[in-house]
Design a protein around this motif. Structure first.
Motif, PDB file in Angstrom:
ATOM      1  N   VAL A  87       0.839  -1.205   0.000  1.00 11.41           N
ATOM      2  CA  VAL A  87       0.000   0.000   0.000  1.00 11.41           C
ATOM      3  C   VAL A  87       0.871   1.250   0.000  1.00 11.41           C
ATOM      4  CG1 VAL A  87      -1.683   1.317   1.343  1.00 11.41           C
ATOM      5  CG2 VAL A  87      -1.953  -1.144   1.084  1.00 11.41           C
ATOM      6  N   GLY A  88       1.919   1.253   0.819  1.00 13.88           N
ATOM      7  CA  GLY A  88       2.769   2.432   0.922  1.00 13.88           C
ATOM      8  C   GLY A  88       3.549   2.749  -0.342  1.00 13.88           C
ATOM      9  N   THR A  89       3.879   1.714  -1.117  1.00 14.96           N
ATOM     10  CA  THR A  89       4.578   1.944  -2.392  1.00 14.96           C
ATOM     11  C   THR A  89       3.604   2.200  -3.534  1.00 14.96           C
ATOM     12  OG1 THR A  89       4.625  -0.450  -2.816  1.00 14.96           O
ATOM     13  CG2 THR A  89       6.552   0.523  -1.712  1.00 14.96           C
ATOM     14  N   ALA A  90       2.295   2.220  -3.236  1.00 17.24           N
ATOM     15  CA  ALA A  90       1.233   2.507  -4.211  1.00 17.24           C
ATOM     16  C   ALA A  90       1.139   1.453  -5.304  1.00 17.24           C
ATOM     17  CB  ALA A  90       1.417   3.903  -4.823  1.00 17.24           C
ATOM     18  N   ASN A  91       1.524   0.229  -4.973  1.00 15.12           N
ATOM     19  CA  ASN A  91       1.373  -0.864  -5.930  1.00 15.12           C
ATOM     20  C   ASN A  91       0.017  -1.552  -5.815  1.00 15.12           C
ATOM     21  OD1 ASN A  91       3.917  -1.373  -7.557  1.00 15.12           O
ATOM     22  ND2 ASN A  91       4.789  -1.172  -5.503  1.00 15.12           N
ATOM     23  N   HIS A  92      -0.667  -1.361  -4.682  1.00 15.41           N
ATOM     24  CA  HIS A  92      -1.961  -2.012  -4.489  1.00 15.41           C
ATOM     25  C   HIS A  92      -2.891  -1.131  -3.674  1.00 15.41           C
ATOM     26  CE1 HIS A  92      -1.174  -5.989  -6.200  1.00 15.41           C
ATOM     27  NE2 HIS A  92       0.043  -5.900  -5.691  1.00 15.41           N
ATOM     28  N   TYR A  93      -4.182  -1.353  -3.893  1.00 13.69           N
ATOM     29  CA  TYR A  93      -5.233  -0.741  -3.086  1.00 13.69           C
ATOM     30  C   TYR A  93      -5.498  -1.630  -1.865  1.00 13.69           C
ATOM     31  CZ  TYR A  93      -6.145   1.442  -7.644  1.00 13.69           C
ATOM     32  OH  TYR A  93      -6.010   2.099  -8.839  1.00 13.69           O
ATOM     33  N   TRP A  94      -6.153  -1.051  -0.858  1.00 12.04           N
ATOM     34  CA  TRP A  94      -6.595  -1.868   0.268  1.00 12.04           C
ATOM     35  C   TRP A  94      -7.502  -3.003  -0.213  1.00 12.04           C
ATOM     36  CZ3 TRP A  94      -3.958  -1.196   4.477  1.00 12.04           C
ATOM     37  CH2 TRP A  94      -3.543   0.071   4.894  1.00 12.04           C
TER      38      TRP A  94
END
Length: 282
Positions: free
Chosen positions: A213-220
């Motif tokens: 999530v923090g690296t913006a590779n996935h949504y919750w």
């Protein structure tokens, strides 16, 4: 959700439950190749992937899920921290899962077969979702305002132009196999061992969740969906119990089966003299 019974950590593994090594290598490699090829087939749906990304982002806001940006802002406070997060994302996913399977194969063969089946079912279901629901990750969606930390700080496993990336399908964000495999590694090791410290394996999926999530590779939502798929896999593919050792009884079975041989005593129990003399008079 699953049977947690397993042999104690100090017991020798049951080698009879261990499948042939060559067959397992071919099976695992074959599944990996099929998955990689399948992801490539799912590539190219760029417009649909961005449209789905907008819908996922709006849905998360409508149900008041916490913003992915809150996690990323914590990582961006320190460049070393964000670099470590990128490295964790890029390097730990496959090696950790592979080492997990190798250890189970040699030390817990019964748990290995169960874990391999779970991982295969989860990965197959993920591939189907990648084909049916292409999804651009939040780092590619401008409305999120998130930073592509892999490209900015490195290291990155993806090409700079997602639409022409021939090495990986960047539009297969849902579900997150990074998180799903990490959960399976933790659950598999907790079930297969008896150490009082085994619950610390839960740190692996927790850190993985913060990283993806923090690296913006996935949504919750990517992690929520893969958790649901895992729950279905756990319910459908139970870890079999070991066969209990039954005491053999000297009297006939009430089910009509032949009576098992009696279990001999190590020594015949001696009767008290008073009881013996009473019995003799009778």
């Amino acid at each position: 959700m699953m049977y947690a019974g397993s042999e104690p950590a100090d017991r020798e593994p049951d080698s009879s439950a261990r499948p042939p090594l060559v067959r397992e290598l071919l099976l695992v490699v074959g599944l990996f190749v099929i998955y990689k090829l399948g992801r490539q087939v799912a590539n190219g749906h760029v417009d649909e992937a961005y449209r789905n990304a907008g819908n996922v982002w709006d849905f998360e806001r409508s149900v008041h899920l916490p913003g992915e940006g809150a996690v990323q802002s914590l990582l961006l406070h320190n460049e070393t921290l964000i670099h470590l997060a990128n490295t964790y994302y890029a390097t730990l996913h496959f090696p950790a899962t592979l080492l997990f399977l190798v250890w189970l194969y040699w030390r817990r063969p019964r748990h290995y077969i169960w874990s391999r089946r779970i991982l295969a079912a989860l990965t197959g279901a993920a591939l189907v979702l990648h084909l049916l629901f292409p999804l651009a990750p939040p780092r590619l969606l401008a409305v999120t305002g998130l930073v592509d930390t892999g490209q900015v700080y490195g290291p990155s496993v993806y090409g700079a132009t997602p639409a022409t990336d021939s090495m990986a399908n960047q539009f297969a964000a849902m579900p997150s196999l990074h998180f799903g495999w990490a959960v399976m590694v933790a659950v598999g090791l907790i079930v297969a061992t008896r150490s009082r410290w085994r619950w610390l394996w839960l740190l692996h999926p927790l850190v993985t969740l913060l990283v993806i999530v923090g690296t913006a590779n996935h949504y919750w939502l990517d992690s929520i969906v893969v958790s649901a798929l895992l729950a279905v896999a756990f319910a459908a593919l139970r870890l079999p119990r070991t066969a209990p050792v039954r005491a053999q009884l000297p009297w006939p079975s009430t089910t009509g089966e032949p009576a098992p041989p009696a279990v001999p005593y190590a020594t015949d129990p001696a009767l008290p003299a008073a009881y013996a003399s009473t019995g003799a008079r009778r």
